[in-house]
Design a protein around this motif. Structure first.
Motif, PDB file in Angstrom:
ATOM      1  N   ARG A 105       0.839  -1.201   0.000  1.00  0.00           N
ATOM      2  CA  ARG A 105       0.000   0.000   0.000  1.00  0.00           C
ATOM      3  C   ARG A 105       0.877   1.257   0.000  1.00  0.00           C
ATOM      4  NH1 ARG A 105      -5.347  -0.881   0.748  1.00  0.00           N
ATOM      5  NH2 ARG A 105      -5.937  -2.946   1.539  1.00  0.00           N
ATOM      6  N   GLN A 106       1.904   1.247   0.828  1.00  0.00           N
ATOM      7  CA  GLN A 106       2.798   2.402   0.869  1.00  0.00           C
ATOM      8  C   GLN A 106       3.471   2.621  -0.484  1.00  0.00           C
ATOM      9  OE1 GLN A 106       5.109   0.982   4.284  1.00  0.00           O
ATOM     10  NE2 GLN A 106       4.576   2.876   5.346  1.00  0.00           N
ATOM     11  N   ARG A 107       3.928   1.543  -1.095  1.00  0.00           N
ATOM     12  CA  ARG A 107       4.645   1.684  -2.364  1.00  0.00           C
ATOM     13  C   ARG A 107       3.712   2.088  -3.494  1.00  0.00           C
ATOM     14  NH1 ARG A 107       8.020  -3.623  -0.590  1.00  0.00           N
ATOM     15  NH2 ARG A 107       9.562  -2.478   0.661  1.00  0.00           N
ATOM     16  N   LEU A 108       2.493   1.611  -3.478  1.00  0.00           N
ATOM     17  CA  LEU A 108       1.542   2.051  -4.495  1.00  0.00           C
ATOM     18  C   LEU A 108       1.225   3.537  -4.296  1.00  0.00           C
ATOM     19  CD1 LEU A 108      -0.209   1.376  -6.912  1.00  0.00           C
ATOM     20  CD2 LEU A 108      -2.004   0.590  -5.345  1.00  0.00           C
ATOM     21  N   ALA A 109       1.107   3.960  -3.035  1.00  0.00           N
ATOM     22  CA  ALA A 109       0.909   5.382  -2.768  1.00  0.00           C
ATOM     23  C   ALA A 109       2.094   6.188  -3.281  1.00  0.00           C
ATOM     24  CB  ALA A 109       0.717   5.611  -1.264  1.00  0.00           C
ATOM     25  N   GLU A 110       3.310   5.712  -3.034  1.00  0.00           N
ATOM     26  CA  GLU A 110       4.500   6.414  -3.519  1.00  0.00           C
ATOM     27  C   GLU A 110       4.519   6.460  -5.041  1.00  0.00           C
ATOM     28  OE1 GLU A 110       7.772   8.529  -3.933  1.00  0.00           O
ATOM     29  OE2 GLU A 110       6.740   8.190  -2.032  1.00  0.00           O
ATOM     30  N   CYS A 111       4.067   5.403  -5.688  1.00  0.00           N
ATOM     31  CA  CYS A 111       3.991   5.378  -7.144  1.00  0.00           C
ATOM     32  C   CYS A 111       3.114   6.528  -7.649  1.00  0.00           C
ATOM     33  CB  CYS A 111       3.438   4.029  -7.601  1.00  0.00           C
ATOM     34  SG  CYS A 111       3.316   3.825  -9.385  1.00  0.00           S
ATOM     35  N   TYR A 112       1.989   6.763  -6.979  1.00  0.00           N
ATOM     36  CA  TYR A 112       1.117   7.869  -7.381  1.00  0.00           C
ATOM     37  C   TYR A 112       1.741   9.223  -7.048  1.00  0.00           C
ATOM     38  CZ  TYR A 112      -2.543   4.372  -8.120  1.00  0.00           C
ATOM     39  OH  TYR A 112      -3.269   3.301  -8.574  1.00  0.00           O
ATOM     40  N   VAL A 113       2.405   9.325  -5.896  1.00  0.00           N
ATOM     41  CA  VAL A 113       3.016  10.594  -5.501  1.00  0.00           C
ATOM     42  C   VAL A 113       4.088  11.001  -6.511  1.00  0.00           C
ATOM     43  CG1 VAL A 113       4.478  11.705  -3.768  1.00  0.00           C
ATOM     44  CG2 VAL A 113       2.512  10.338  -3.047  1.00  0.00           C
ATOM     45  N   ARG A 114       4.892  10.056  -6.969  1.00  0.00           N
ATOM     46  CA  ARG A 114       5.944  10.387  -7.940  1.00  0.00           C
ATOM     47  C   ARG A 114       5.370  10.881  -9.260  1.00  0.00           C
ATOM     48  NH1 ARG A 114      10.482   5.537  -7.490  1.00  0.00           N
ATOM     49  NH2 ARG A 114      10.528   5.420  -5.203  1.00  0.00           N
ATOM     50  N   LYS A 117       0.064  12.383  -8.690  1.00  0.00           N
ATOM     51  CA  LYS A 117      -1.338  11.984  -8.539  1.00  0.00           C
ATOM     52  C   LYS A 117      -1.631  11.833  -7.045  1.00  0.00           C
ATOM     53  CE  LYS A 117      -1.293   9.443 -12.940  1.00  0.00           C
ATOM     54  NZ  LYS A 117      -1.449   8.098 -13.586  1.00  0.00           N
ATOM     55  N   LEU A 118      -1.551  12.960  -6.344  1.00  0.00           N
ATOM     56  CA  LEU A 118      -1.583  12.918  -4.883  1.00  0.00           C
ATOM     57  C   LEU A 118      -2.910  12.401  -4.335  1.00  0.00           C
ATOM     58  CD1 LEU A 118       0.247  16.282  -4.086  1.00  0.00           C
ATOM     59  CD2 LEU A 118       1.204  14.035  -4.612  1.00  0.00           C
ATOM     60  N   ALA A 119      -4.020  12.754  -4.981  1.00  0.00           N
ATOM     61  CA  ALA A 119      -5.331  12.338  -4.480  1.00  0.00           C
ATOM     62  C   ALA A 119      -5.459  10.816  -4.454  1.00  0.00           C
ATOM     63  CB  ALA A 119      -6.441  12.955  -5.331  1.00  0.00           C
ATOM     64  N   ARG A 120      -4.825  10.129  -5.402  1.00  0.00           N
ATOM     65  CA  ARG A 120      -4.919   8.667  -5.450  1.00  0.00           C
ATOM     66  C   ARG A 120      -4.093   8.015  -4.346  1.00  0.00           C
ATOM     67  NH1 ARG A 120      -4.837   6.150 -11.409  1.00  0.00           N
ATOM     68  NH2 ARG A 120      -5.717   4.446 -10.156  1.00  0.00           N
ATOM     69  N   ALA A 121      -3.121   8.749  -3.814  1.00  0.00           N
ATOM     70  CA  ALA A 121      -2.309   8.200  -2.720  1.00  0.00           C
ATOM     71  C   ALA A 121      -3.035   8.276  -1.380  1.00  0.00           C
ATOM     72  CB  ALA A 121      -0.986   8.944  -2.640  1.00  0.00           C
ATOM     73  N   VAL A 122      -3.959   9.214  -1.231  1.00  0.00           N
ATOM     74  CA  VAL A 122      -4.568   9.487   0.071  1.00  0.00           C
ATOM     75  C   VAL A 122      -5.251   8.263   0.676  1.00  0.00           C
ATOM     76  CG1 VAL A 122      -6.338  10.830   1.264  1.00  0.00           C
ATOM     77  CG2 VAL A 122      -4.751  11.958  -0.305  1.00  0.00           C
ATOM     78  N   PRO A 123      -6.195   7.587  -0.015  1.00  0.00           N
ATOM     79  CA  PRO A 123      -6.871   6.445   0.627  1.00  0.00           C
ATOM     80  C   PRO A 123      -5.922   5.307   0.953  1.00  0.00           C
ATOM     81  CG  PRO A 123      -7.468   6.602  -1.704  1.00  0.00           C
ATOM     82  CD  PRO A 123      -6.736   7.851  -1.369  1.00  0.00           C
ATOM     83  N   TYR A 140      -1.594  15.608   1.518  1.00  0.00           N
ATOM     84  CA  TYR A 140      -1.976  15.463   0.117  1.00  0.00           C
ATOM     85  C   TYR A 140      -3.460  15.759  -0.089  1.00  0.00           C
ATOM     86  CZ  TYR A 140       2.573  13.145  -0.263  1.00  0.00           C
ATOM     87  OH  TYR A 140       3.908  12.856  -0.216  1.00  0.00           O
ATOM     88  N   GLY A 141      -4.259  15.490   0.939  1.00  0.00           N
ATOM     89  CA  GLY A 141      -5.676  15.787   0.832  1.00  0.00           C
ATOM     90  C   GLY A 141      -5.973  17.274   0.776  1.00  0.00           C
ATOM     91  N   HIS A 142      -5.021  18.102   1.220  1.00  0.00           N
ATOM     92  CA  HIS A 142      -5.202  19.554   1.196  1.00  0.00           C
ATOM     93  C   HIS A 142      -4.635  20.202  -0.060  1.00  0.00           C
ATOM     94  CE1 HIS A 142      -6.218  19.206   5.496  1.00  0.00           C
ATOM     95  NE2 HIS A 142      -6.742  20.419   5.364  1.00  0.00           N
TER      96      HIS A 142
END
Length: 427
Positions: A105-114, A117-123, A140-142
């Motif tokens: 989950r953390q790495r998929l979030a990091e994939c979006y952050v890079r 695509k910050l909104a997709r990392a939030v959940p 990221y939600g802000h």
């Protein structure tokens, strides 16, 4: 200089897993390190032999399509290489197979952050149960609108204001100018006074350590950051109330520019020419001699291949923020490389003894440093990335190359082609 911390689908998601696992095309660059095809892929990964490890994990998935570990590792290797589509597929499959897999989950979030695509990392970050992830989910939600908006020129060259104790350049925060150190082991960090003068609001906080002292890290959104002829708008930043190495005039820097800024550009730290060059990735790619593979571990730790005398090439990190020396390693790796460790003149950093070493030769490909001063740690720094910390990223790092080594060279980081170019100097 950097602060470090550390990453229930339904049946439809599960059924997608089989298709993901079946698509095992070539997603990885070669490290140039030979390995036997029958070796355990976990051992290959630990040694930094990522291409061979990936082949092994694909074989495991071919035999067992429900192997969550193999899918997770393939996603992780793809993420190290910034192969975002493959990383998303494999990590999503790994989460479907193992819904409790926090690292995926953390790495998929990091994939979006890079990919901004910050909104997709939030959940994803909200479901790990870790305070650091929750803080970044809040940050990221802000971020409303498009983050990391680039305006101005297609490229800019900013001269170094100083080379010591580290390269530093002038930039501005919401229109106010300041001097910032360059440090590839950092994110984009502001001094607390600068953040307050810029009117930044602390949206979330987390705990960290600076110079062996506990600090509170504040997270917020910056309206405008200008460097040279380029302006970046709507970007996440962090700030702390801590002392950094002073500038030559005795004043404190306004902050530190690091990899989370650099990976939005084709960035060149030209030590020999004493300038930072930023080019938009859409119009430029790295090229020429001195090319080495580049991997990005965590959210801001660049890795490549390097050697200590004849030991290597193995995975090393590139931390331009090491003051007064050019190499970090451990006593264990120094011994493997046959280096002479000076046990009679130790220094101490954060409670860990460091012993001087001066290798006859250290190298990144054809870029060679001779008799570069460095240190070998008696043990690893708890929770810190770098030499000897296989548990931090899952693979061995034999050394960290830093400030004094880079002085004759120019480093260009291409986070699209995933290569680093070390040019100039003498081979």
């Amino acid at each position: 200089m950097t602060l470090t911390d550390d990453l229930p689908p339904g049946r439809r998601a599960f059924l997608r897993t089989a298709a993901v696992i079946g698509a095992a095309g070539a997603i990885l660059p070669t490290t140039g390190i030979a390995a036997a095809a029958v070796q355990d892929p976990d051992e290959l990964f630990k040694k930094g032999e990522f291409d061979e490890a990936a082949r092994g994990y694909r074989r495991l998935l071919g035999k067992d399509p429900k192997n969550a570990h193999a899918a997770a590792q393939l996603g992780y290797i793809a993420l190290l290489c910034n192969r975002f589509a493959a990383a998303e597929r494999y990590l999503t499959a790994a989460i479907a197979l193992d819904p409790g897999g926090v690292a995926s989950r953390q790495r998929l979030a990091e994939c979006y952050v890079r990919q901004d695509k910050l909104a997709r990392a939030v959940p994803l970050l909200q479901k790990t149960g870790r305070p650091r992830d929750a803080a970044y989910a809040t940050l990221y939600g802000h971020v409303t609108g498009t983050p990391w908006q680039l305006r101005g020129a297609q490229s800019t060259r900013v001269p170094f204001k100083t080379m010591e104790p580290l390269p530093a350049v002038e930039a501005s925060v919401n229109g106010k100018k300041g001097t910032f150190y360059l440090d590839t082991y950092a994110t984009l960090d502001l001094a607390q006074e600068v953040a307050e003068e810029a009117g930044l609001r602390s949206l979330a906080t987390l705990s960290g350590v600076a110079s062996n002292n506990p600090v509170t890290i504040h997270l917020g959104v910056l309206e405008s950051f200008r460097i040279g002829d380029i302006e970046v708008r709507n970007l996440p930043v962090q700030w702390i109330d801590a002392q950094r190495p002073p500038l030559p005039d005795g004043s404190q820097p306004a902050g530190v520019l690091g990899t989370t800024l650099f990976y939005h550009f084709l960035a060149t730290m030209d030590y020999a020419g004493q300038a930072l060059v930023l080019r938009r990735k859409s119009t430029a790619r790295g090229k020429g001699a001195g090319r080495l593979p580049l991997w990005l571990a965590g959210d801001h730790y660049p890795c490549t291949l390097g050697s200590l005398d004849d030991y290597g090439p193995r995975v090393v990190t590139l931390d331009t923020g090491g003051v007064g020396h050019g190499l970090d390693t451990t006593v264990e790796y120094a011994k493997r490389a046959g280096l002479t460790v000076d046990y009679d003149h130790p220094i101490e950093k954060n409670g860990v003894p460091l012993y001087p070493v001066t290798p006859e030769r250290i190298s990144l490909g054809r870029a060679v440093g001779r008799n570069v001063r460095g240190f070998a740690a008696a043990k690893t720094f708890p929770g810190q990335p770098g030499p000897g910390q296989a548990e931090q990223f899952g693979f061995e790092i034999i050394a960290n190359f830093t400030h004094e080594f880079f002085k004759p060279f120019a480093l260009t980081f291409d986070y699209t082609g995933m290569n680093v170019y070390v040019t100039g100097g003498r081979s």
